[in-house]
Design a protein around this motif. Structure first.
Motif, PDB file in Angstrom:
ATOM      1  N   TYR A  54     -52.603  35.352  20.273  1.00 56.61           N
ATOM      2  CA  TYR A  54     -53.236  35.397  18.957  1.00 56.61           C
ATOM      3  C   TYR A  54     -54.216  34.235  18.914  1.00 56.61           C
ATOM      4  N   ARG A  55     -55.478  34.537  18.813  1.00 57.33           N
ATOM      5  CA  ARG A  55     -56.488  33.497  18.964  1.00 57.33           C
ATOM      6  C   ARG A  55     -57.001  32.992  17.618  1.00 57.33           C
ATOM      7  N   LEU A  56     -57.252  31.692  17.582  1.00 60.91           N
ATOM      8  CA  LEU A  56     -57.847  31.052  16.415  1.00 60.91           C
ATOM      9  C   LEU A  56     -59.198  30.474  16.796  1.00 60.91           C
ATOM     10  N   PRO A  57     -60.131  30.434  15.853  1.00 66.85           N
ATOM     11  CA  PRO A  57     -61.405  29.764  16.147  1.00 66.85           C
ATOM     12  C   PRO A  57     -61.180  28.271  16.365  1.00 66.85           C
ATOM     13  N   THR A  77     -58.673  26.200  13.683  1.00 73.62           N
ATOM     14  CA  THR A  77     -58.369  26.653  12.327  1.00 73.62           C
ATOM     15  C   THR A  77     -59.140  27.919  12.010  1.00 73.62           C
ATOM     16  N   GLU A  78     -58.557  28.745  11.154  1.00 79.33           N
ATOM     17  CA  GLU A  78     -59.237  29.959  10.703  1.00 79.33           C
ATOM     18  C   GLU A  78     -59.853  29.785   9.328  1.00 79.33           C
ATOM     19  N   GLU A  79     -59.626  28.623   8.688  1.00 80.29           N
ATOM     20  CA  GLU A  79     -60.080  28.450   7.315  1.00 80.29           C
ATOM     21  C   GLU A  79     -61.517  27.937   7.273  1.00 80.29           C
ATOM     22  N   SER A 377     -66.917  35.172   5.954  1.00 79.43           N
ATOM     23  CA  SER A 377     -65.643  35.832   6.272  1.00 79.43           C
ATOM     24  C   SER A 377     -65.561  37.193   5.600  1.00 79.43           C
TER      25      SER A 377
END
Length: 421
Positions: A54-57, A77-79, A377
């Motif tokens: 599961y990849r996150l930026p 982080t994805e935020e 997003s």
């Protein structure tokens, strides 16, 4: 009761597990290729029932000056806006000299908890009389740590309710250290059981209040100004927001979440256990009996002074650190060499994050800085291509109320005008 496709799932090969998800109708066959494209055979050895990554930026915070050194800090982080805010806060502090961070003695705390204690005072006295023996037992369970100059250094006894906690303070050197601590306290627990004590549990505590990092910074008012707000008024409002977070747990929770936005992202990118850091931080926020903001800000002349002290028991070796190729690359990017250096940088990043959030609240409001990134997003979530995202975002910013329905409608119009429907 488990369905047929679930039986023996953990014993199956990686490919067979993926296929079984299709057989159990948990996964569309067309999506199977996506799992297989993102899987890493090495990670099949790391967790149970592994199916894919599961990849996150990941990005980098720039210009974080700590103790005179300029750092580039990887953050996962994805935020939206977290990394932008961290860099923004870091830049404003750097203009006034940067962060000053001190990592004090670094011990992890392991607990051996006794129950059914009839005479706590006598037991406490007896344990303290045998503390050297107990420390030897702990170090005998992990002799390599002792040889490196670490190991169990101190023992303390605490009576907590009807229990007695035998706390071992353990120097784990450059490691994350959780497994080391658990090995040592389990050895002590076995020794105490043989001596007739009733041991309830033996385990590491994530309240690492013996691994504190203290960070301070001074920010000139001029570095806080905006075209609409002068720096002095911004600083005064930040100080008031800080005061509010000390007395109102509702505000404190959000105040601290903003700090942890940056800290969690940096800890995750470093390969350390962000869940342990998160739990320890919030426990430390309530150390005085009520939950309050971790970072504080006050005025001093024409400067705003920030302070943040946090437990930060991170390591640079062991556990999941440098387990993945990306975490190894991240240490090359940051240039960080020791656990103490990593801890100082991470806590400084948390204070930078807090400054950026409070400055936004004190000026245009938190949403103003977030919206373009949030609209990106939203654009991607409704199916905009890479080439369409920025065009769609520009159009969304012209509307007072934005939601997915509006974004889809504008995207359809864009495609209709360009004949791409």
């Amino acid at each position: 009761m488990a369905e047929d496709w679930q039986h023996g799932f953990y014993r199956r090969s990686l490919i067979d597990r993926q296929v079984r998800l299709v057989q159990g109708r948990q996964l569309d066959p067309a999506t199977l290729k996506q799992l297989q494209a993102n899987m890493t055979m090495q990670h099949n050895l790391v967790i149970e029932n592994y199916i894919t990554d599961y990849r996150l930026p990941e990005g980098v915070a720039l210009g974080l000056v700590v103790n005179g050194k300029n750092y580039t800090v990887p953050m996962a982080t994805e935020e939206p806006s977290v990394i932008a805010a961290a860099s923004n806060g870091a830049k404003r502090v750097a203009q006034s000299g940067g962060f000053f961070a001190e990592a004090k003695e670094r011990y992890l705390v392991g607990q051996v908890v006794l129950t059914d204690v009839e005479n706590p005072e006598r037991v406490t006295t007896d344990l303290l009389m045998h503390q050297d023996e107990l420390l030897q037992v702990a170090n005998g369970a992990h002799p390599s740590m002792k040889k490196r100059g670490g190991g169990a250094k101190h023992l303390r006894i605490r009576q907590v309710g009807d229990f007695i906690s035998v706390d071992l303070l353990i120097d784990v050197q450059q490691a994350m250290g959780a497994n080391t601590v658990n090995t040592m306290v389990e050895a002590v627990a076995q020794n105490l059981r043989q001596s007739g004590y009733h041991v309830l549990t033996a385990i590491l505590s994530n309240l690492a209040d013996q691994s504190l990092v203290a960070v301070t910074c001074r920010v000139n008012f001029t570095a806080l100004a905006t075209p609409q707000f002068d720096g002095a008024s911004v600083a005064e409002k930040i100080a008031k927001l800080s005061e509010l977070a000390q007395v109102d747990p509702y505000r404190a929770a959000t105040h601290n979440k903003g700090i942890m936005n940056g800290i969690d992202a940096a800890v995750l990118a470093s390969g350390n256990d962000w869940r342990a850091i998160e739990s320890g931080a919030h426990a430390y926020a309530a150390k005085d009996g009520h939950y309050k903001g971790l970072a504080t800000w006050h005025l001093d002349g024409e400067q705003l002074v920030g302070q943040l002290t946090l437990p930060m028991p991170v390591g640079v070796v062991g556990g999941s650190i440098k387990l993945t190729p990306q975490s190894k690359v991240n240490y090359q990017i940051s240039g960080i060499q020791t656990a103490q250096e990593l801890a100082r940088v991470i806590v400084s990043l948390g204070l930078a994050q807090n400054l950026a959030a409070l400055r936004a609240l004190a000026t245009a409001g938190i949403q103003a800085g977030h919206m373009r990134l949030q609209y990106r997003s939203l654009a991607m979530s409704v199916g905009a291509t890479t080439a369409e995202v920025e065009i769609l975002v520009d159009q969304l910013q012209q509307h007072a109320h934005v939601d997915a329905t509006l974004a889809r409608e504008i995207l359809r119009e864009m495609r209709s005008q360009h004949g791409t429907n």
